[in-house]
Design a protein around this motif. Sequence first.
Motif, PDB file in Angstrom:
ATOM      1  N   PHE A   1       0.796  -0.939  -0.021  1.00 30.98           N
ATOM      2  CA  PHE A   1       0.123   0.040   0.294  1.00 30.98           C
ATOM      3  C   PHE A   1       0.508   1.068   0.304  1.00 30.98           C
ATOM      4  O   PHE A   1       0.855   2.025  -0.752  1.00 30.98           O
ATOM      5  N   ASN A   2       1.934   1.123   1.020  1.00 32.03           N
ATOM      6  CA  ASN A   2       2.482   2.733   0.544  1.00 32.03           C
ATOM      7  C   ASN A   2       3.383   2.632  -0.120  1.00 32.03           C
ATOM      8  O   ASN A   2       3.908   3.968  -0.558  1.00 32.03           O
ATOM      9  N   ASN A   3       3.518   1.574  -0.950  1.00 32.60           N
ATOM     10  CA  ASN A   3       4.188   1.888  -2.598  1.00 32.60           C
ATOM     11  C   ASN A   3       3.483   2.562  -3.661  1.00 32.60           C
ATOM     12  O   ASN A   3       3.876   3.163  -4.298  1.00 32.60           O
ATOM     13  N   TRP A   4       2.121   2.011  -3.532  1.00 32.73           N
ATOM     14  CA  TRP A   4       1.226   2.391  -3.966  1.00 32.73           C
ATOM     15  C   TRP A   4       0.733   4.249  -3.794  1.00 32.73           C
ATOM     16  O   TRP A   4       0.494   4.648  -5.113  1.00 32.73           O
ATOM     17  N   ILE A   5       0.741   4.359  -2.922  1.00 32.65           N
ATOM     18  CA  ILE A   5       0.418   5.620  -2.200  1.00 32.65           C
ATOM     19  C   ILE A   5       1.446   6.479  -2.267  1.00 32.65           C
ATOM     20  O   ILE A   5       2.094   7.976  -2.301  1.00 32.65           O
ATOM     21  N   LEU A   6       3.057   6.147  -3.135  1.00 32.85           N
ATOM     22  CA  LEU A   6       4.016   6.885  -2.902  1.00 32.85           C
ATOM     23  C   LEU A   6       4.580   8.214  -3.857  1.00 32.85           C
ATOM     24  O   LEU A   6       4.942   8.715  -2.806  1.00 32.85           O
ATOM     25  N   ASN A   7       4.041   8.181  -4.801  1.00 34.50           N
ATOM     26  CA  ASN A   7       3.889   9.193  -5.818  1.00 34.50           C
ATOM     27  C   ASN A   7       3.041  10.151  -5.246  1.00 34.50           C
ATOM     28  O   ASN A   7       3.418  11.212  -5.125  1.00 34.50           O
ATOM     29  N   GLY A   8       1.834  10.173  -4.438  1.00 29.71           N
ATOM     30  CA  GLY A   8       0.504  10.856  -3.943  1.00 29.71           C
ATOM     31  C   GLY A   8       1.173  11.504  -2.709  1.00 29.71           C
ATOM     32  O   GLY A   8      -0.451  12.046  -1.581  1.00 29.71           O
TER      33      GLY A   8
ATOM     34  N   GLU B   1       2.382  13.300  -0.565  1.00 33.27           N
ATOM     35  CA  GLU B   1       2.899  14.814   0.247  1.00 33.27           C
ATOM     36  C   GLU B   1       1.548  15.663  -0.236  1.00 33.27           C
ATOM     37  O   GLU B   1       1.566  16.531  -0.080  1.00 33.27           O
ATOM     38  N   LYS B   2       1.208  15.028  -1.439  1.00 31.83           N
ATOM     39  CA  LYS B   2      -0.856  15.676  -2.011  1.00 31.83           C
ATOM     40  C   LYS B   2      -1.710  15.798  -1.067  1.00 31.83           C
ATOM     41  O   LYS B   2      -1.411  14.760   0.027  1.00 31.83           O
ATOM     42  N   PRO B   3      -2.377  16.589  -1.187  1.00 32.83           N
ATOM     43  CA  PRO B   3      -3.617  16.729  -0.093  1.00 32.83           C
ATOM     44  C   PRO B   3      -4.133  15.354  -0.292  1.00 32.83           C
ATOM     45  O   PRO B   3      -4.372  14.738  -1.343  1.00 32.83           O
ATOM     46  N   ILE B   4      -5.428  14.984   0.403  1.00 27.24           N
ATOM     47  CA  ILE B   4      -5.419  14.115   1.083  1.00 27.24           C
ATOM     48  C   ILE B   4      -7.217  13.795  -0.594  1.00 27.24           C
ATOM     49  O   ILE B   4      -7.041  12.340  -1.290  1.00 27.24           O
ATOM     50  N   ILE B   5      -7.237  14.053  -0.921  1.00 31.44           N
ATOM     51  CA  ILE B   5      -8.832  13.992  -2.082  1.00 31.44           C
ATOM     52  C   ILE B   5      -7.744  13.751  -3.281  1.00 31.44           C
ATOM     53  O   ILE B   5      -7.945  13.327  -4.047  1.00 31.44           O
ATOM     54  N   SER B   6      -6.468  14.809  -3.603  1.00 33.49           N
ATOM     55  CA  SER B   6      -5.283  13.952  -4.299  1.00 33.49           C
ATOM     56  C   SER B   6      -4.363  13.047  -4.376  1.00 33.49           C
ATOM     57  O   SER B   6      -4.735  12.125  -5.824  1.00 33.49           O
ATOM     58  N   LEU B   7      -4.392  12.729  -2.939  1.00 33.20           N
ATOM     59  CA  LEU B   7      -4.016  11.090  -2.979  1.00 33.20           C
ATOM     60  C   LEU B   7      -4.460  10.324  -3.587  1.00 33.20           C
ATOM     61  O   LEU B   7      -4.010   9.239  -3.737  1.00 33.20           O
TER      62      LEU B   7
ATOM     63  N   GLU C   1      -6.892  10.427  -5.412  1.00 32.31           N
ATOM     64  CA  GLU C   1      -7.137  10.727  -6.889  1.00 32.31           C
ATOM     65  C   GLU C   1      -6.349   9.733  -7.911  1.00 32.31           C
ATOM     66  O   GLU C   1      -6.832   8.905  -8.581  1.00 32.31           O
ATOM     67  N   SER C   2      -5.035   9.764  -7.293  1.00 32.73           N
ATOM     68  CA  SER C   2      -4.280   9.571  -7.657  1.00 32.73           C
ATOM     69  C   SER C   2      -3.489   8.006  -7.193  1.00 32.73           C
ATOM     70  O   SER C   2      -3.030   7.119  -8.940  1.00 32.73           O
ATOM     71  N   THR C   3      -4.028   7.375  -6.065  1.00 33.46           N
ATOM     72  CA  THR C   3      -4.589   5.836  -6.011  1.00 33.46           C
ATOM     73  C   THR C   3      -5.444   5.247  -6.495  1.00 33.46           C
ATOM     74  O   THR C   3      -5.392   4.054  -7.018  1.00 33.46           O
TER      75      THR C   3
ATOM     76  N   MET D   1      -7.171   1.681 -11.935  1.00 34.38           N
ATOM     77  CA  MET D   1      -7.208   2.164 -12.967  1.00 34.38           C
ATOM     78  C   MET D   1      -7.041   1.552 -14.235  1.00 34.38           C
ATOM     79  O   MET D   1      -6.831  -0.121 -14.661  1.00 34.38           O
ATOM     80  N   ALA D   2      -5.238   2.243 -14.025  1.00 34.44           N
ATOM     81  CA  ALA D   2      -4.709   1.799 -14.906  1.00 34.44           C
ATOM     82  C   ALA D   2      -4.142   0.114 -14.503  1.00 34.44           C
ATOM     83  O   ALA D   2      -3.718  -0.504 -15.626  1.00 34.44           O
TER      84      ALA D   2
END
Length: 95
Positions: A45-52, A54-60, A62-64, A69-70
Amino acid sequence: MEKIEKVNPNGYNWLKNVPAHEWARWAFDRHVKNQDTSNNFSESFNNWILNGREKPIISLIESTRLSWMAKIHSRRSRYTEDLGLVCPSRCFGKE
């Protein structure tokens, strides 16, 4: 338990009726039931959210969501190409 009773009598009464092994950490079975004691789920899970991260929760979120989806799309594409006896073509609407 005395502290809980002072703070919340209803909570105290509820806990009295529930077996301790269901809620009290000291009563949990400490016997390891799995040989793999690493924390693979949280690492994944931490690997999945790594890119997002530092983003705000909504952006995180959405990124996840976009990452999932991909991944779903790539798996579906791979499986539709590899139809065989295990999953006949009608599984994906191809007859």
